[in-house]
Design a protein around this motif. Structure first.
Motif, PDB file in Angstrom:
ATOM      1  N   ALA B 211       1.003  -1.163  -0.019  1.00  0.00           N
ATOM      2  CA  ALA B 211      -0.031   0.032  -0.078  1.00  0.00           C
ATOM      3  C   ALA B 211       0.960   1.319  -0.008  1.00  0.00           C
ATOM      4  CB  ALA B 211      -0.852  -0.107   1.134  1.00  0.00           C
ATOM      5  N   LEU B 212       1.995   1.257   0.777  1.00  0.00           N
ATOM      6  CA  LEU B 212       3.019   2.152   0.695  1.00  0.00           C
ATOM      7  C   LEU B 212       3.488   2.630  -0.694  1.00  0.00           C
ATOM      8  CD1 LEU B 212       4.005   4.332   2.782  1.00  0.00           C
ATOM      9  CD2 LEU B 212       5.927   2.673   3.096  1.00  0.00           C
ATOM     10  N   ARG B 213       3.799   1.454  -1.314  1.00  0.00           N
ATOM     11  CA  ARG B 213       4.523   1.586  -2.710  1.00  0.00           C
ATOM     12  C   ARG B 213       3.309   2.024  -3.555  1.00  0.00           C
ATOM     13  NH1 ARG B 213       8.112  -3.519  -1.908  1.00  0.00           N
ATOM     14  NH2 ARG B 213       6.150  -4.456  -2.471  1.00  0.00           N
ATOM     15  N   GLY B 214       2.208   1.571  -3.515  1.00  0.00           N
ATOM     16  CA  GLY B 214       1.003   1.861  -4.371  1.00  0.00           C
ATOM     17  C   GLY B 214       0.841   3.239  -4.313  1.00  0.00           C
ATOM     18  N   SER B 215       0.546   3.889  -2.926  1.00  0.00           N
ATOM     19  CA  SER B 215       0.422   5.330  -2.776  1.00  0.00           C
ATOM     20  C   SER B 215       1.354   6.086  -3.503  1.00  0.00           C
ATOM     21  CB  SER B 215       0.487   5.426  -1.335  1.00  0.00           C
ATOM     22  OG  SER B 215      -0.513   4.801  -0.574  1.00  0.00           O
ATOM     23  N   LEU B 216       2.568   5.714  -3.562  1.00  0.00           N
ATOM     24  CA  LEU B 216       3.177   6.792  -4.422  1.00  0.00           C
ATOM     25  C   LEU B 216       3.309   6.430  -5.776  1.00  0.00           C
ATOM     26  CD1 LEU B 216       6.355   6.026  -2.115  1.00  0.00           C
ATOM     27  CD2 LEU B 216       5.104   8.119  -2.136  1.00  0.00           C
ATOM     28  N   ARG B 217       2.931   5.131  -6.236  1.00  0.00           N
ATOM     29  CA  ARG B 217       2.786   4.935  -7.567  1.00  0.00           C
ATOM     30  C   ARG B 217       1.508   5.775  -8.420  1.00  0.00           C
ATOM     31  NH1 ARG B 217       3.170  -0.586  -7.857  1.00  0.00           N
ATOM     32  NH2 ARG B 217       5.518  -0.400  -7.252  1.00  0.00           N
ATOM     33  N   LEU B 218       0.366   5.740  -7.427  1.00  0.00           N
ATOM     34  CA  LEU B 218      -0.813   6.573  -7.723  1.00  0.00           C
ATOM     35  C   LEU B 218      -0.419   8.138  -7.924  1.00  0.00           C
ATOM     36  CD1 LEU B 218      -3.397   4.761  -5.410  1.00  0.00           C
ATOM     37  CD2 LEU B 218      -3.199   4.840  -7.753  1.00  0.00           C
ATOM     38  N   LEU B 219       0.635   8.600  -7.007  1.00  0.00           N
ATOM     39  CA  LEU B 219       0.928   9.861  -7.185  1.00  0.00           C
ATOM     40  C   LEU B 219       1.525  10.302  -8.418  1.00  0.00           C
ATOM     41  CD1 LEU B 219       2.053  10.743  -3.477  1.00  0.00           C
ATOM     42  CD2 LEU B 219       0.129  11.887  -4.386  1.00  0.00           C
ATOM     43  N   GLY B 220       2.133   9.194  -9.035  1.00  0.00           N
ATOM     44  CA  GLY B 220       2.902   9.408 -10.191  1.00  0.00           C
ATOM     45  C   GLY B 220       4.473   9.384  -9.765  1.00  0.00           C
ATOM     46  N   VAL B 221       4.929   8.856  -8.440  1.00  0.00           N
ATOM     47  CA  VAL B 221       6.364   9.009  -8.280  1.00  0.00           C
ATOM     48  C   VAL B 221       6.860   8.029  -9.260  1.00  0.00           C
ATOM     49  CG1 VAL B 221       7.964   8.273  -6.537  1.00  0.00           C
ATOM     50  CG2 VAL B 221       5.938   9.756  -5.863  1.00  0.00           C
ATOM     51  N   ALA B 222       8.151   8.411  -9.842  1.00  0.00           N
ATOM     52  CA  ALA B 222       8.988   7.337 -10.483  1.00  0.00           C
ATOM     53  C   ALA B 222       9.304   6.104  -9.875  1.00  0.00           C
ATOM     54  CB  ALA B 222      10.070   7.691 -11.234  1.00  0.00           C
ATOM     55  N   ARG B 223       9.140   4.903 -10.283  1.00  0.00           N
ATOM     56  CA  ARG B 223       9.511   3.653  -9.782  1.00  0.00           C
ATOM     57  C   ARG B 223      10.840   3.544  -8.910  1.00  0.00           C
ATOM     58  NH1 ARG B 223       9.480  -1.617 -10.482  1.00  0.00           N
ATOM     59  NH2 ARG B 223      11.199  -1.518 -12.089  1.00  0.00           N
ATOM     60  N   ALA B 224      11.802   4.272  -9.830  1.00  0.00           N
ATOM     61  CA  ALA B 224      13.499   4.101  -9.432  1.00  0.00           C
ATOM     62  C   ALA B 224      13.372   5.113  -8.134  1.00  0.00           C
ATOM     63  CB  ALA B 224      14.337   4.899 -10.320  1.00  0.00           C
TER      64      ALA B 224
END
Lengths: 256, 256
Positions: B211-224
């Motif tokens: 959920a933590l990673r997913g939240s950042l992905r929803l924001l559009g934070v680059a995977r790296a």
């Protein structure tokens, strides 16, 4: 996954009496537009939520609907069957849709998107306050373990569809890394059950639209490609609904 | 949002008797390692879930714990105060953390990530089966409307933090489009409440990490960039926890 928490379902058995002359009908419209069967489910759901499953009797449910207990037993074998039927009302349609989608020659991303969209619609259509029923403590007892099975199958289907979608979008190592988080797609969908508490159909529909886009973003679909994927998924679902005679929710048919 | 559906809380009042000699102590360790206050909350949560809020009496709760009713009333004014306290136990700490984070000079993405991480930890720490309590039908009555207020404040805080994070990551038009879906971050966090049904602490921790990673992905934070953002957020939280004396959950302290 489901804070939302559908605790699942067993495949529904034969619907008794449907289309059989001389027996109680399960589909006649009453003053409120619901069939007797639907009215029983509605009353059961309300009473289970208000006073718990253990304290609720089939007599109370029949009295609430204004029918004889024998009529209730015509539609449902016992109280447990009522609860199982309530739970299966959301999982079974999604499983059937997933099977159909799995047999079609679809882009894997479109296939997952169609499942998410169909499942969200099914959950939004819920007239039984399932966000309460799903959290009955009795569901955690062994007696209801089999009802978990169908939900587990659905979750696993989400995983399979997600893995195929990731493989079509990313190189293998990246796809494998992203696959670790794919239960989040199921979680976003299931979370729609609790949207009810934030008030109003409008909010629930807005959430569903967000959840659909969010699912694709979690997969790593490029933002510019999202509208096209959703359009193609809705086309596939229109074909499915036409085939099985299931009206789309967002036409407003069943949203009350 | 929140399938998960914490239905919120009011700020907790003074904890009666804490540190006052000659009165019932709220923090002494009993054979099971819980304070009397915690034992009361535990019993209330279980009984509310099993037999409903209306049917549960403060006498039953006291009997379950093995204390006099007067001791229960020493800790809680009435049954409603017990339910309000159960609900506030997850929201109040997150609000306090959000306030602290808001006052620090942090990168907006790190700030949101820290709030998500803290909130997930708080929910995982839940020993009160709140996934059942949150869905008590009584919570939908007017009597509990004020308990919604704190949760609404928390949801709004997520929105504010998300908007600031999006503005730091994207051009204005893109940030505005993504902001439409930002309630999904709150939904992912709240959905962790229901992870319990999928069995085992391990699954809940895995979900929290996703959920933590997913939240950042929803924001559009680059995977790296995701690992670095999480590291910086955990550093900020370590400072906060040191300041307020709150142990991190993932050390295993409180996960039982």
């Amino acid at each position: 996954m489901t804070d939302a928490g559908r605790q699942a379902a067993v495949p529904p058995g034969r619907q008794p009496g449907e289309g059989k002359p001389g027996r109680p009908r399960s589909a006649p419209k009453r003053h409120n537009g619901l069939s007797t069967r639907e009215e029983i489910l509605q009353a059961a759901s309300r009473l289970f939520g208000e006073q718990g499953y253990a304290k609720t009797t089939t007599r109370q449910i029949a009295d609430t609907v204004g029918i004889k207990q024998s009529t209730l037993y015509y539609h449902f074998a016992d109280k447990r069957a009522l609860l199982v039927s309530l739970l299966s009302s959301t999982v079974t349609p999604a499983l059937a849709c997933a099977r159909w989608l799995g047999e079609r020659d679809l882009d894997p991303v479109v296939r997952l998107c169609a499942l998410v969209s169909f499942d969200l619609d099914t959950l939004l259509r819920d007239r039984h306050n399932l966000h309460v029923v799903y959290h009955l403590p009795e569901l955690e007892t062994d007696d209801f373990t089999p009802t978990r099975a169908a939900q587990t199958v659905l979750r696993d289907t989400y995983r399979d569809f997600s893995r195929a979608a990731l493989a079509s979008l990313h190189p293998p190592r990246e796809a494998a890394e992203l696959a670790e988080d794919m239960d989040l797609v199921f979680a976003l969908v299931e979370a729609s059950v609790s949207q009810r508490q934030w008030g109003g159909e409008e909010n629930r529909f807005r959430y569903a639209t967000s959840a659909l886009r969010g699912s694709l973003r979690l997969l790593g679909v490029a933002r510019a490609d999202i509208p096209d994927v959703i359009t193609r998924a809705e086309q596939a679902l229109a074909d499915y609904r036409a085939e099985v005679g299931d009206p789309p929710l967002r036409s407003g048919h069943d949203a009350g």
